[in-house]
Design a protein around this motif. Structure first.
Motif, PDB file in Angstrom:
ATOM      1  N   ALA A 107       1.054  -1.276  -0.124  1.00  0.00           N
ATOM      2  CA  ALA A 107       0.040  -0.008  -0.088  1.00  0.00           C
ATOM      3  C   ALA A 107       0.913   1.107   0.038  1.00  0.00           C
ATOM      4  O   ALA A 107       2.000   1.111   0.607  1.00  0.00           O
ATOM      5  CB  ALA A 107      -0.884   0.034   1.264  1.00  0.00           C
ATOM      6  N   THR A 152      -3.220   3.692  -1.854  1.00  0.00           N
ATOM      7  CA  THR A 152      -4.626   3.848  -0.881  1.00  0.00           C
ATOM      8  C   THR A 152      -5.016   5.110  -0.437  1.00  0.00           C
ATOM      9  O   THR A 152      -6.001   5.176   0.072  1.00  0.00           O
ATOM     10  CB  THR A 152      -4.067   2.943   0.265  1.00  0.00           C
ATOM     11  N   THR A 209      -9.060   1.425   1.466  1.00  0.00           N
ATOM     12  CA  THR A 209      -9.194   1.639   0.035  1.00  0.00           C
ATOM     13  C   THR A 209      -8.499   0.425  -0.469  1.00  0.00           C
ATOM     14  O   THR A 209      -8.982  -0.120  -1.734  1.00  0.00           O
ATOM     15  CB  THR A 209      -7.959   2.702  -0.419  1.00  0.00           C
ATOM     16  N   ALA A 210      -7.419  -0.453   0.215  1.00  0.00           N
ATOM     17  CA  ALA A 210      -6.984  -1.568  -0.196  1.00  0.00           C
ATOM     18  C   ALA A 210      -8.129  -2.751  -0.564  1.00  0.00           C
ATOM     19  O   ALA A 210      -8.204  -3.358  -1.529  1.00  0.00           O
ATOM     20  CB  ALA A 210      -6.052  -2.356   0.698  1.00  0.00           C
TER      21      ALA A 210
END
Ligand code: HPA
Length: 265
Positions: free
Chosen positions: A113, A228, A247-248
């Protein structure tokens, strides 16, 4: 830099997994661990069971090593990694990369990330790592000192291939330079400005030791960053690990699609 710790962990895993040849090793970064569950798992080992294996202290890093099968090939998948900011030494940080090498993996696929620095990036983008920047931390990696000046484990042709693969599956991939930040805190806006002026497109707290190690031992590596969040100062809001894992999680379908296509091809 292979130590008795690496040898002992390898011996333990080899006895457990009993595998002749691994096609590629995949290290899954923050919030990206679920990919491991999409492949056919032959065997999974919690890292807590492996003597002297460093424990993952970060949310979103499960600490599991799986032997998986996909299209008739074997893959070693690390859910969660070991970071410098957790207080671990270089010897420990590079364990997944060393194991990849000892299992004779042709490729090491490293995912992470990262915060987006490039103005054209937005959260959810996937970036192929073209080069790395860690000038301000070189001394930390002294024990890998005889590595080449550029991360030759990153292969431009391979990256071109992945980029084209992305467009074939309708994924618009980004490409860029990954800047290293030791963490554990996120950067200040001034630090991000510094990395931006140095030419970095994204920033993160991992991956570079593994890439340097790969260069040293001649293992091909592929780095994929999941953007991310926008980095400090570029983002209008306060950065948080929750945003990173959320977000990931949102991007996991695209991320899985890309990884599956990479390993299939
Ligand atoms: N900075 C450093 N590491 C990160 C970030 C960031 O903004 N986002 C995810 N990992």
């Amino acid at each position: 830099m292979e130590t008795s710790l690496h040898k002992n962990i390898f011996q333990y895993l080899q006895a457990e997994l009993n595998t002749p040849k691994i096609k590629a090793t995949i290290i899954l970064g923050s919030g990206l661990g679920t990919f491991a569950d999409e492949l056919k798992k032959i065997k999974s080992i919690p890292t807590s069971r492996i003597p002297n294996y460093p424990h993952s202290t970060v949310v979103g890093h499960a600490g599991e090593i799986s032997l998986c099968e996909y299209y008739g090939e074997l893959f070693l998948v690390f859910k969660g990694r070991i970071h410098a900011y957790e207080g671990y030494s270089l010897e420990k940080i590079i364990i997944p990369a060393v194991l990849s090498h000892k299992f004779n993996s042709d490729y090491l696929i490293i995912t992470n990330a990262a915060g987006g620095i490039n103005e054209n990036f937005k959260p959810g983008d996937l970036m192929i790592i073209e080069d790395v920047f860690y000038l301000h931390y070189k001394k930390r990696f002294k024990s890998l000192a005889d590595f080449p000046q550029s991360p030759s484990s990153i292969n431009r042709k391979l990256n071109d291939f992945i980029f084209e693969l992305g467009s074939k599956i309708n994924l618009e991939l980004k490409r860029g330079i990954y800047g290293y930040s030791l963490g554990p805190s996120y950067e200040t806006p001034a630090e991000i400005e510094f990395l931006k002026r140095a030419g970095c497109d994204a920033v993160g707290m991992s991956t570079i030791p593994e890439i340097i190690y790969s260069s040293k031992v001649g293992m091909k590596s592929i780095g994929i960053s999941c953007i991310t969040n926008l980095a400090a100062g570029i983002s209008k809001t306060k950065l948080s690990h929750t945003e990173v894992t959320e977000t990931a999680n949102l991007v996991k379908n695209n991320f899985s699609l890309l990884l599956k296509n990479i390993i299939k091809n």
